[in-house]
Design an enzyme around this catalytic site. Structure first.
Site, PDB file in Angstrom:
ATOM      1  N   ASP A 266       0.608  -1.015  -0.062  1.00 49.97           N
ATOM      2  CA  ASP A 266      -0.023   0.396   0.050  1.00 49.97           C
ATOM      3  C   ASP A 266       0.637   1.788  -0.108  1.00 49.97           C
ATOM      4  OD1 ASP A 266      -2.593   1.715  -0.811  1.00 49.97           O
ATOM      5  OD2 ASP A 266      -3.655   0.159   1.741  1.00 49.97           O
ATOM      6  N   GLU A 614     -16.977  10.711   4.611  1.00 47.41           N
ATOM      7  CA  GLU A 614     -16.254   9.585   4.938  1.00 47.41           C
ATOM      8  C   GLU A 614     -15.539   8.374   3.769  1.00 47.41           C
ATOM      9  OE1 GLU A 614     -19.636   6.056   5.134  1.00 47.41           O
ATOM     10  OE2 GLU A 614     -20.638   6.687   3.368  1.00 47.41           O
TER      11      GLU A 614
END
Length: 872
Positions: A266, A614
């Site tokens: 990542d 979000e």
């Protein structure tokens, strides 16, 4: 002798027709492995290390072009300009239809291939323009507070695995020689928030939870779909960073499952290894690079491998053999994608560009949106609404919000069909009374484009725009014009004709002259590099390298006073857009909404959340929200106030939720007669919503997550043990259970046929009839759950073991057959091992879970249970 001469002659003829190559790796007649070995043997150590970074540079002396490994296609090709935008992944999960998601994946990979080859023709090789996609996200949505849960297929490993496998298979294609694209299963493993501490957290679970919950979808991706890439996660698991975990990347992934693709970190995750404020498990970048490479991370999204691996070699922390192995995996992927072969030889290289946002793909996006709709409540058959309504109030922060269609990790659609737009189109003769009603949350103002009426430039309305054909304002502008508003999405065309690259820049200048005094929020949303100046002072600058970003400031403006404004926008990406926005603060939004409702026959409230608050590791800190996650799972308080005041008018009220995660809409469940869950439904989302509300589509989606009543019902967010989590282990009363969803049809199950006893290792055969007893065609999802009655203390309340979305005409009956094999009915013990033993199991078969009452019980479908004895 004649035969020998003829053979030599034929051989010479074949060789004379063979394409001349400068290097052996360019010879298409050799195997990909042979070609890779030859290529890597020609590289210097410095060149090898350079190829282990996501933005791998060109090696000109060998004719190897640069390549950027960073591409996304979570629900359509993302961050690469024009593309079909499908519903967000959580909506894909709500379809419970893996076959439909395979169709979607085929369309997405068609567009990916077409776009890539067009980019190459134009000399473009940047982020978002390649063929290696960091999709799908098959983490388990174990806690509704996680902001990135919208990217997943829900809380169940089996459902996630089935949808993930089909999406991967469609992305990677069915050719024996060439991959269509590379899919990447992420984030491996045990990863689902919190976002704000993902760079520091160290999670622990028992082996049962690891092998029962967190690993199955990844195992299916590897063993069933042959996913070619896996992305490791930011967090630590059992003390080791996931991108440096021998247990995860070597023992489980490669040794146990036989994975032979490549692992990518990542982004900037390996930096966390040595940064003291993060994991801090080593002291230097060289040690971090060695730890990641030696434990199985081949490709670095970040800046640690290059140049720190060179230092690691010198310190004998890693050897060149390990670097060679990683480089070979990466080049093998590029060869399998056909990147070094003639395009006419690659099956996937000749997909025409006109598939991008084609009619067929747009129709498929609409179909996925329709199938993702979940009707949560429909008291007294409030829905569908009559098309003969004369007056409708459309209220709420998501009624006309384009971002609420998209979710995160998205492309740029040709159109944005919001609910407001769709309902106006569906009922052209009705009076539509629209009002915002509230912002999405207190403190998060709804920004809209600053109108031409308050923008001034040298005596003209609007702002002067100077357009440059480079991204550094070099030389003279290609042209200058006055733009009425700054609200641009330059897709697919760029603002400058015949622009050969994505590089351009625009400088806007002029003044804002407000017609009302008051407190304002002024914002700039841009997809690249941007600066905003007011009265010659730089208020902010930012770069949006991945998705458009919004920055803003609050100020007081006086009526009829001019405030000089300048925007500098520098584009280098394939998805250029720029928006100058504002909102008047402290406005009364509810009063106009109540006036609109009082004029109408019915009120439709569009509530929920937004991907602006979000999502992934955000700066957002609002009441109930925490850096992308949520600290509360109820609707924001201002939306609850709006809902209560609209309901108090006495007008029939419908609530439509648009969100990426479960919401505790307790008051609505108790007081509002109809609730529709629409997720972030893609570019056709508004139309799909309108179709359901007015009866042109019969909803059949089911919840892929549990809707809880409060965060107080949940364990600590950082507790990764599954006790009291998800439908499998939650011991409380959910608001709406996993698998819940209503229909305008009614479905009855009958003639359930399962043997009373089944020998261990044999399949449990199930036969059941389902009948649509209504006068309207519809879909139900057959859900089969299994409970280990003799091992209830060690196991889930129930576990999904099979499902099937079924369409039935009005009055139609179908007989359905299923097999639950031993692999599915085995249980996982404390050591993480599958156990097959004699005993009693309970099977439930129907359109929902059993044993719920009230609004939690889907009244439009039924369910049966049957006890079965497993014998030796």
């Amino acid at each position: 002798m004649v035969v020998v001469v003829m053979f030599v002659s034929i051989l010479m003829s074949c060789n004379s027709n063979k394409k001349e190559v400068a290097f052996q790796f360019q010879d298409e007649s050799l195997s990909a492995e042979e070609r890779v070995n030859d290529l890597v043997s020609r590289l210097t150590l410095k060149e090898k290390i350079s190829q282990l970074r996501y933005d791998a540079p060109a090696i000109s002396r060998l004719g190897i072009p640069e390549y950027n490994w960073w591409n996304e296609c979570l629900h359509g090709v993302a961050r690469a300009g024009e593309a079909t935008v499908f519903p967000q992944a959580i909506g894909m999960g709500a379809t419970w239809n893996p076959d439909l998601i395979f169709e979607m994946g085929t369309a997405v990979s068609d567009e990916a291939r077409a776009k890539h080859h067009q980019f190459i023709k134009e000399g473009k090789r940047r982020m978002g323009q390649g063929l290696t996609f960091w999709t799908p996200n098959i983490n388990i949505f174990r806690d509704p507070r996680w902001g990135r849960g919208q990217e997943t297929y829900g809380e169940d490993p089996f459902l996630t695995g089935k949808i993930g496998v089909n999406y991967i298979n469609a992305l990677q294609g069915d050719d024996d020689k060439y991959l269509k694209v590379v899919a990447t299963a992420k984030h491996f493993a045990v990863h689902s928030g919190p976002e704000k501490s993902r760079h520091q957290d160290n999670y622990q679970t028992n082996n049962k939870d690891l092998y029962e919950t967190y690993l199955p979808a990844f195992k299916a991706a590897v063993k069933e779909a042959n996913v070619y890439s896996v992305m490791c996660a930011y967090n630590r698991y059992r003390d080791a960073p996931c991108c440096g975990s021998d247990m995860l990347l070597q023992k489980i992934l490669r040794n146990d499952w036989g994975f032979n693709g490549y692992v990518v970190s990542d982004c900037w995750a390996i930096n966390d290894f040595w940064q003291a404020e993060n994991h801090g498990v080593v002291e230097t970048p060289a040690e971090a690079a060695a730890m990641a490479l030696n434990n199985g991370t081949d490709l670095n999204c970040g800046n640690v491998y290059d140049p720190s691996l060179n230092d690691a070699i010198l310190k004998e922390l890693v050897d060149e053999v390990a670097i060679d192995a990683a480089v070979k995996k990466l080049f093998l992927a590029r060869f399998k994608l056909g990147m070094f072969d003639a395009t006419e030889h690659v099956k996937w290289a000749n997909i025409p560009y006109d598939v991008v946002a084609s009619k067929g793909h747009l129709a498929l996006s609409e179909k996925v949106a329709q199938e993702s709709m979940v009707l949560l409540k429909n008291e007294n058959k409030t829905l569908p609404l009559s098309k003969d309504l004369k007056s409708i109030a459309i209220i709420g922060p998501n009624a006309n919000a384009t971002q609420a269609l998209l979710g995160n990790y998205h492309g740029t659609p040709q159109q944005f069909i919001t609910p407001l737009k769709a309902i106006k189109a569906k009922l052209p003769n009705a009076e539509i009374h629209y009002a915002l009603g509230s912002d999405i949350a207190t403190g998060w103002s709804t920004l809209t484009p600053i109108p031409i009426t308050v923008l001034k430039s040298e005596g003209e309305a609007g702002l002067k725009g100077e357009y440059y054909s480079n991204n550094v304002f070099k030389g003279t502008p290609e042209f200058t014009r006055v733009d009425s508003i700054i609200n641009f999405v330059w897709t697919p065309k760029r603002p400058i004709n015949n622009l050969k690259s994505d590089n351009f820049s625009v400088r806007w200048s002029g003044a804002i002259k407000p017609t009302e005094s008051g407190a304002y929020r002024i914002g700039l949303k841009a997809s690249s590099f941007a600066k905003l100046f007011v009265n010659d002072s730089l208020y902010f600058e930012f770069s949006a390298e991945y998705e458009p970003k919004t920055k803003y400031f609050d100020t007081v403006l006086e009526k009829d006073k001019s405030y000089n404004i300048k925007i500098e926008y520098n584009n280098a990406l394939s998805d250029p857009q720029a928006h100058l926005l504002w909102a008047k603060l402290d406005e009364d939004l509810i009063t106009p909404a109540i006036k609109a409702v009082n004029k109408a026959d019915v009120a439709i409230l569009f509530l929920g959340l937004s991907p602006e608050i979000e999502g992934e590791e955000m700066e957002v800190e609002l009441e109930g929200f925490d850096k992308g996650d949520r600290s509360e799972i109820s609707l924001p308080k201002n939306q609850i106030e709006l809902m209560k005041k609209v309901h108090a008018t006495g007008k029939p009220t419908v609530v439509v939720l648009m969100n990426g995660s479960a919401l505790a809409v307790n008051w609505a469940a108790n007081n509002v007669p109809a609730i529709l869950e629409a997720w972030y439904p893609g570019e056709f989302g508004g139309k799909a919503i309108a179709d359901v509300l007015f009866g042109d589509y019969n909803p059949g989606g089911k919840l892929p997550v549990t809707f809880y009543k409060s965060v107080s019902d949940l364990p600590d967010f950082k507790d990764y043990n599954m006790a009291n989590r998800t439908y499998k282990y939650f011991k409380g009363d959910p608001l709406f259970p996993f698998g819940h969803g209503l229909s305008y049809s009614n479905f009855e199950y009958s003639n359930l046929n399962i043997a009373d006893q089944v020998s261990l290792k044999n399949a449990i055969n199930i036969s059941v009839e389902i009948k649509n007893t209504s006068k309207i065609a519809g879909d139900d999802v057959v859900q089969i759950y299994l409970t280990h009655l003799d091992r209830e203390a060690q196991n889930a309340i129930r576990t999904l073991v099979s499902f099937d979305r079924v369409h039935l005409a009005a009055g139609e009956t179908k007989t359905l057959n299923y097999k639950i094999d031993a692999e599915q009915y085995a249980w996982i013990n404390a050591e993480g091992k599958k156990i097959l033993e004699p005993g009693n199991v309970l099977l439930s078969v129907g359109g929902k879970q059993p044993n719920f009452t009230g609004v939690a019980n889907a009244s439009s479908t039924s369910v049966f249970t049957k006890r079965v004895l497993l014998t030796n």
